[in-house]
Design an enzyme around this catalytic site. Structure first.
Site, mmCIF file in Angstrom:
data_model
loop_
_atom_site.group_PDB
_atom_site.id
_atom_site.type_symbol
_atom_site.label_atom_id
_atom_site.label_comp_id
_atom_site.label_asym_id
_atom_site.label_seq_id
_atom_site.Cartn_x
_atom_site.Cartn_y
_atom_site.Cartn_z
ATOM 1 N N GLU A 1 0.857 -1.196 0.000
ATOM 2 C CA GLU A 1 0.000 0.000 0.000
ATOM 3 C C GLU A 1 0.900 1.256 0.000
ATOM 4 O OE1 GLU A 1 -2.023 0.232 3.766
ATOM 5 O OE2 GLU A 1 -3.441 1.769 3.092
ATOM 6 N N LYS B 1 -9.437 2.289 -1.870
ATOM 7 C CA LYS B 1 -9.641 1.647 -0.555
ATOM 8 C C LYS B 1 -11.008 1.992 0.047
ATOM 9 C CE LYS B 1 -7.058 0.973 3.793
ATOM 10 N NZ LYS B 1 -5.806 1.350 4.495
ATOM 11 N N CYS C 1 -5.130 -3.427 2.640
ATOM 12 C CA CYS C 1 -4.839 -3.425 4.071
ATOM 13 C C CYS C 1 -6.096 -3.569 4.951
ATOM 14 C CB CYS C 1 -4.039 -2.161 4.415
ATOM 15 S SG CYS C 1 -3.071 -2.361 5.930
ATOM 16 N N VAL D 1 0.150 -2.700 10.793
ATOM 17 C CA VAL D 1 0.855 -2.313 12.020
ATOM 18 C C VAL D 1 0.518 -3.236 13.194
ATOM 19 C CG1 VAL D 1 1.169 0.114 11.400
ATOM 20 C CG2 VAL D 1 -0.974 -0.609 12.448
HETATM 21 C C1 ACM Z 1 -3.883 0.020 7.175
HETATM 22 O O1 ACM Z 1 -4.988 -0.029 6.647
HETATM 23 N N1 ACM Z 1 -2.874 0.657 6.587
HETATM 24 C C2 ACM Z 1 -3.623 -0.658 8.451
#
Ligand code: ACM
Length: 262
Positions: free
Chosen positions: A38, A108, A143, A170
């Site tokens: 990402e 996203k 993500c 993370v």
């Molecule tokens: C994320 O969506 N970068 C944890």
């Protein structure tokens, strides 16, 4: 078909450095599809909307055109995350480029943490891209979309053979979830995560690596370390995901009871 996941550390705010690093990897890696994390071109923990906009790329930008040309010359498909500038807003996006020059953007859907202050909510929804050369349907998510099983389910119900997930993760709890998504949907699943630490004032994001590729039965094919830049490569057979039965009487899609699910 060979797919590669690139676990790397972008330099925050340095698009040209990150792009050169991606180009060098694409040139070197022997795989048909190469997946980057990402926001690979920009880095993640950017403090302000103005700064992320200044790092954002649109489809006409020289950087994206360079990747489209490289895909064509090298005959490799490329997936990468980037901040996207468009008339409709400023998105946390992922692009799939195929060697014939066609390219597809997923924006996203589920924005994580302070991303809501930087990005517009994704408006593309989940979709697959058919790549005829390998008879494969590729779906993208990014993500934090992993926290919503509906993301992978939607892609799988629409026919995905492989779900790619450029990430900047993370935590490591997602390792519980991704193989389950692969198993319950009978799809391959590839997560390209990043490594490194980014800090704004006294707040840090530490990215935990462990990029991985799972087979359609939920078993792990390959997994990276927590803190080293690595390239993972797996051989996949996309057609094997399509028969969703696992005994003569059960089929994980035909047995669904959507009328009872809400
Ligand atoms: C994320 O969506 N970068 C944890």
């Amino acid at each position: 078909m060979k797919i590669a996941v690139v676990q790397f550390e972008p330099k925050i705010g340095n698009t040209s450095f990150n792009l050169q690093k991606m180009i060098s990897q694409i040139t070197k890696i022997d795989a048909d599809l190469i997946i980057f994390p990402e926001l690979a071109t920009s880095g993640y923990f950017i403090p302000t909307k103005d700064e992320i906009i200044s790092l954002s790329l649109n489809i006409e930008s020289a950087e994206i055109q360079e990747l489209i040309n490289l895909s064509n010359q090298s005959k490799k498909g490329i997936v990468f995350g980037f901040p996207e500038k468009s008339e409709k807003g400023n998105f946390n996006s992922s692009m799939l480029i195929l060697p014939n020059g066609s390219h597809f953007i997923y924006r996203k859907t589920h924005l994580f943490f302070k991303e809501r202050f930087l990005f517009t909510e994704g408006d593309t929804g989940f979709f697959n891209v058919y790549w005829k050369q390998f008879d494969i349907n590729i779906g993208m998510m990014i993500c934090y979309d992993w926290r919503f099983p509906e993301s992978a389910r939607t892609l799988a119900l629409k026919g995905a053979d492989l779900i790619v997930c450029p990430s900047n993760l993370v935590t490591d709890v997602w390792h519980i979830s991704m193989p389950s998504r692969a198993l319950e949907n009978k799809v391959y699943f590839a997560v390209a995560n990043r490594i490194g630490i980014e800090t704004i004032n006294d707040e840090s994001c530490k990215f935990l690596g462990e990029s991985a590729i799972w087979s359609y039965n939920g078993s792990i094919l390959t997994k990276a370390s927590k803190s080293i830049e690595e390239v993972l490569i797996s051989e996949i057979e996309p057609q094997k995901t399509r028969d969703k039965s696992f005994n003569p009487f059960n089929d994980i899609f035909k047995d669904r009871k959507p009328e009872f699910y809400f």
